[in-house]
Design a protein around this motif. Structure first.
Motif, short mmCIF file in Angstrom:
data_model
loop_
_atom_site.label_atom_id
_atom_site.label_comp_id
_atom_site.label_asym_id
_atom_site.label_seq_id
_atom_site.Cartn_x
_atom_site.Cartn_y
_atom_site.Cartn_z
N TYR A 295 -18.30 38.51 -22.85
CA TYR A 295 -19.48 39.13 -22.26
C TYR A 295 -20.72 38.82 -23.08
O TYR A 295 -20.66 38.61 -24.30
CB TYR A 295 -19.33 40.66 -22.21
CG TYR A 295 -18.25 41.17 -21.27
CD1 TYR A 295 -18.45 41.17 -19.89
CD2 TYR A 295 -17.05 41.66 -21.77
CE1 TYR A 295 -17.47 41.65 -19.04
CE2 TYR A 295 -16.07 42.14 -20.92
CZ TYR A 295 -16.28 42.14 -19.54
OH TYR A 295 -15.31 42.61 -18.70
N VAL A 296 -21.85 38.83 -22.39
CA VAL A 296 -23.16 38.77 -23.03
C VAL A 296 -23.93 40.02 -22.58
O VAL A 296 -24.00 40.30 -21.38
CB VAL A 296 -23.95 37.50 -22.64
CG1 VAL A 296 -25.33 37.52 -23.29
CG2 VAL A 296 -23.18 36.25 -23.05
N PHE A 297 -24.46 40.76 -23.54
CA PHE A 297 -25.21 41.98 -23.23
C PHE A 297 -26.64 41.86 -23.74
O PHE A 297 -26.88 41.29 -24.80
CB PHE A 297 -24.56 43.21 -23.87
CG PHE A 297 -23.13 43.43 -23.49
CD1 PHE A 297 -22.79 43.91 -22.24
CD2 PHE A 297 -22.11 43.14 -24.39
CE1 PHE A 297 -21.46 44.10 -21.89
CE2 PHE A 297 -20.79 43.34 -24.05
CZ PHE A 297 -20.46 43.81 -22.80
N PHE A 298 -27.55 42.44 -22.97
CA PHE A 298 -28.93 42.54 -23.42
C PHE A 298 -29.26 44.03 -23.56
O PHE A 298 -29.27 44.77 -22.58
CB PHE A 298 -29.88 41.86 -22.43
CG PHE A 298 -29.86 40.36 -22.51
CD1 PHE A 298 -30.76 39.68 -23.32
CD2 PHE A 298 -28.92 39.64 -21.79
CE1 PHE A 298 -30.73 38.31 -23.40
CE2 PHE A 298 -28.88 38.25 -21.86
CZ PHE A 298 -29.79 37.58 -22.68
N HIS A 299 -29.48 44.43 -24.80
CA HIS A 299 -29.79 45.83 -25.13
C HIS A 299 -31.27 46.09 -24.86
O HIS A 299 -32.11 45.21 -25.03
CB HIS A 299 -29.45 46.07 -26.61
CG HIS A 299 -29.42 47.50 -27.01
ND1 HIS A 299 -30.57 48.23 -27.24
CD2 HIS A 299 -28.39 48.35 -27.25
CE1 HIS A 299 -30.25 49.46 -27.59
NE2 HIS A 299 -28.92 49.56 -27.61
N ARG A 300 -31.60 47.31 -24.49
CA ARG A 300 -32.98 47.66 -24.17
C ARG A 300 -33.92 47.52 -25.36
O ARG A 300 -35.13 47.37 -25.18
CB ARG A 300 -33.06 49.09 -23.64
CG ARG A 300 -32.66 50.14 -24.65
CD ARG A 300 -32.65 51.53 -24.06
NE ARG A 300 -33.93 51.95 -23.55
CZ ARG A 300 -34.17 53.12 -23.00
NH1 ARG A 300 -33.18 54.00 -22.86
NH2 ARG A 300 -35.36 53.45 -22.56
N ASN A 301 -33.39 47.56 -26.58
CA ASN A 301 -34.22 47.43 -27.77
C ASN A 301 -34.30 46.00 -28.26
O ASN A 301 -34.44 45.74 -29.46
CB ASN A 301 -33.70 48.34 -28.89
CG ASN A 301 -33.89 49.80 -28.56
OD1 ASN A 301 -34.80 50.18 -27.83
ND2 ASN A 301 -33.02 50.65 -29.08
N SER A 302 -34.20 45.06 -27.31
CA SER A 302 -34.36 43.63 -27.59
C SER A 302 -33.28 43.08 -28.53
O SER A 302 -33.58 42.42 -29.53
CB SER A 302 -35.76 43.35 -28.17
OG SER A 302 -36.77 43.71 -27.25
N TYR A 303 -32.03 43.37 -28.17
CA TYR A 303 -30.90 42.78 -28.88
C TYR A 303 -30.03 42.04 -27.88
O TYR A 303 -29.75 42.55 -26.79
CB TYR A 303 -30.06 43.84 -29.60
CG TYR A 303 -30.68 44.34 -30.87
CD1 TYR A 303 -30.46 43.67 -32.09
CD2 TYR A 303 -31.50 45.46 -30.87
CE1 TYR A 303 -31.04 44.11 -33.27
CE2 TYR A 303 -32.09 45.91 -32.05
CZ TYR A 303 -31.86 45.23 -33.24
OH TYR A 303 -32.44 45.67 -34.40
N LEU A 304 -29.64 40.82 -28.26
CA LEU A 304 -28.65 40.07 -27.49
C LEU A 304 -27.33 40.23 -28.21
O LEU A 304 -27.24 39.99 -29.42
CB LEU A 304 -29.06 38.61 -27.38
CG LEU A 304 -28.13 37.70 -26.56
CD1 LEU A 304 -28.92 36.59 -25.89
CD2 LEU A 304 -27.03 37.07 -27.42
N ILE A 305 -26.29 40.62 -27.46
CA ILE A 305 -24.99 40.93 -28.05
C ILE A 305 -23.92 40.06 -27.39
O ILE A 305 -23.82 40.04 -26.16
CB ILE A 305 -24.63 42.42 -27.88
CG1 ILE A 305 -25.74 43.29 -28.47
CG2 ILE A 305 -23.28 42.74 -28.52
CD1 ILE A 305 -25.65 44.74 -28.08
#
Length: 383
Positions: A295-305
């Protein structure tokens, strides 16, 4: 010794209110606390707690906070010895009024944060797609609370109600009793789920108990012994200082309310669940099943995970570069440019890392079971 305990406790609480930083009120408390106590706190941390690399910022549950509390207890003990007994009652009365005002502001802050879902916020996509057993207890608690707007709003209303009750003398005892119940619950949650405001919540609880110091015996007689209790004479600020106190109290409450509510009024977001998220915010599943990255996640606080198949995560802070380009930064401050193509119509996202490319499809994480507003009046309805 016993006669000095209460005044000493009152002085400690006054010093704690003055020097423990409430970050939502600004940075001035931290600055003057560092100016006065940083060197001494650093010495205590190094020589008593045997820690050389601790950060001195007096944040809750930090070693530096424990050092600050040790300093304030020592100063309080010295002050109560030096202050004449005839002045100690005035200190007790003043400390009680300050404590009540302080508790009211803190309860209002966390109450409004709960009502507007700024404290128990909606869990991020990377949390929703993680296994239950792989999450720490504090994240589990925070995420579970964040799924229920009803609970968050109800808890917030209760805290604001307690704050309003303690501001008025006629309802203060009831308000403090409600506050004690609320704070006991908060303290037990912080202990049980290892949330890092344990010590702060414990001190708030002690403050509420201290503010009821003149009412415990009447309450015991009324509630336990079932005796009739006549209202006692309420001690007030010395008349010649009363107008000054009323002005200070009104100004402090007013400014605190502005600081607490301004971020919500300024943004127009009174429900964080529906607040705007960044363009790429969400969860994306890798279409290449042979890839280690799942998975690739984009966090609301500008983090790519990036999450692999074993649910190990690697995160990068990102900035928007040129059009369709992200600039990723790791924890060693190394930067990487990543080009991307996002096809909103097909929910497809392609990330080009240079050496490899990840093709993903966006998932509708808001449709997950944990986020559905389900309610079953009877057990049969749940089947």
């Amino acid at each position: 010794m016993r006669s000095r305990l209460l005044p000493g406790t009152g002085i400690f609480f006054l010093l704690f209110v003055l020097f423990f930083p409430l970050t939502f009120l600004g940075d001035f408390q931290r600055q003057w606390s560092l100016f006065l106590w940083e060197d001494l706190a650093g010495w205590i941390v190094k020589n008593i707690f045997n820690m050389n690399q601790a950060r001195i910022d007096f944040s809750s549950d930090s070693i530096s906070m424990f050092a600050l509390v040790m300093i304030l207890i020592t100063v309080s003990a010295l002050a109560v010895i030096l202050i004449k007994k005839k002045h100690q009652q005035r200190i007790l009365d003043l400390s009680k009024e300050i404590i009540v005002l302080y508790l009211a502001v803190v309860l209002m802050k966390y109450g409004f944060d709960k009502i507007f879902k700024a404290q128990f916020y909606l869990p991020e996509p990377n949390i929703l797609y993680s296994r239950f057993g792989n999450l720490d207890r504090d994240i589990l608690f925070w995420s579970t609370m964040g799924t229920s707007r009803l609970y968050s709003v109800s808890a917030g209303i209760l805290e604001i109600l307690a704050a309003l009750l303690i501001l008025f003398r006629k309802t203060r005892v009831l308000g403090l009793l409600v506050s004690i119940g609320v704070l006991i619950n908060i303290f037990l949650i912080n202990i049980g789920f290892d949330i890092s405001v344990k010590f702060f919540s414990l001190i708030l609880l002690f403050m509420a108990v201290f503010a009821l110091k003149d009412d415990w015996i009447p309450l015991y007689r009324f509630l336990i012994l079932k005796q009739e209790v006549k209202p006692g004479e309420k001690k007030e600020i010395t008349p010649k200082f009363k107008s000054v106190w009323v002005f200070f109290k009104t100004a402090f409450l007013g400014l605190s309310m502005v600081v607490i509510l301004f971020p919500f009024i300024n943004s127009g977001d009174f429900d964080d669940d529906t607040a705007d998220r960044p363009l790429l915010h969400g969860a994306f599943k890798n279409l290449d099943e042979d890839s280690d990255i799942q998975y690739v996640f984009f966090h609301r606080n500008s983090y790519l995970i990036l999450m692999d198949k074993n649910e190990k995560m690697v995160d990068f802070h990102y900035l928007q570069g040129s059009k369709n380009q992200l600039i990723l930064e790791d924890y060693k401050n190394r930067k990487t440019k990543v080009n991307y193509v996002y096809q909103k119509k097909d929910s497809l996202l392609t990330l080009d890392f240079g050496k490899y490319m990840i093709k993903t499809k966006e998932l509708n994480w808001r449709k997950m079971n944990a986020l559905q507003p389900l309610f079953h009046a009877a057990i049969e309805d749940a089947e």
